[in-house]
Design an enzyme around this catalytic site. Sequence first.
Site, PDB file in Angstrom:
ATOM      1  N   GLU A   1     -15.243  -1.499  -3.468  1.00  0.00           N
ATOM      2  CA  GLU A   1     -15.874  -2.813  -3.596  1.00  0.00           C
ATOM      3  C   GLU A   1     -15.651  -3.558  -2.279  1.00  0.00           C
ATOM      4  OE1 GLU A   1     -14.792  -6.735  -6.247  1.00  0.00           O
ATOM      5  OE2 GLU A   1     -14.522  -4.770  -7.183  1.00  0.00           O
TER       6      GLU A   1
ATOM      7  N   ASP B   1     -11.679 -16.311  -5.707  1.00  0.00           N
ATOM      8  CA  ASP B   1     -10.618 -15.605  -5.005  1.00  0.00           C
ATOM      9  C   ASP B   1      -9.385 -16.467  -4.798  1.00  0.00           C
ATOM     10  OD1 ASP B   1     -11.923 -13.015  -4.387  1.00  0.00           O
ATOM     11  OD2 ASP B   1     -13.377 -14.326  -3.428  1.00  0.00           O
TER      12      ASP B   1
END
Length: 232
Positions: free
Chosen positions: A32, A43
């Site tokens: 990924e 994130d």
Amino acid sequence: MRGFYIVGGYPDREQFKKCLNAVAAAGFEFIEVGIPFSEPVADGPVIASAIHEAVMNGVDIEAIMSDVREMKQKSPSIKATVMTYANIIHGYGEKKFSDDFGDILSGVIIPDLPTRMHSWMTDKGLSIPIIPFVTPVSRDEDIEAVKDTKAPFVYYISIMGVTGSDKKGAVNNKADIAKKLTSKPVVTGFGIRTKEDAERALNATGGFVIGTEVVKRQKDFSEFCKYIEQFR
């Protein structure tokens, strides 16, 4: 399915390419690649910091995807996916993104695009499968919406929060329902750090992806390789 997330172009292009090819050469099923975005809302601090550093260094989609293409030529069996945000693909152009990279990408992960809004991009020409999310608190109708996915797997987010959390992931019947509905592998992400975490994820859903702990080591190639080796 076993895979790792790394930040595209971080800490520089050459180091990114080395890490990218190391994952592929080690025989993992997918990788990924994060396409950096200035506002990475899903994130945690480690990945967000790496993304901001890559953005400040002027990383661009074409360079990242050129390196992914080169990796795929060497290791065609590994599935390449990208994780980025809706505005990146929308700004590039949904159809152009598909035309340029559809031959090398098995799927795209767009954390700020709910499953019920996938049509917003597919109607504009995004033909690369969007990998859907399922969580421990997904509603039945949201899980039902993933049943026709053409993505290579379903992404199970095992915690409420951002990447790199200290929380332990939770697994319930939502992952099982998604697997039965789609007949696709279910990959657990967020909160996986150790070999033991990965083993629990494999036993619970059949797959895992690790991000934060990998990105922490992306600047030190020796430590990067040593870390991923334990998950072979």
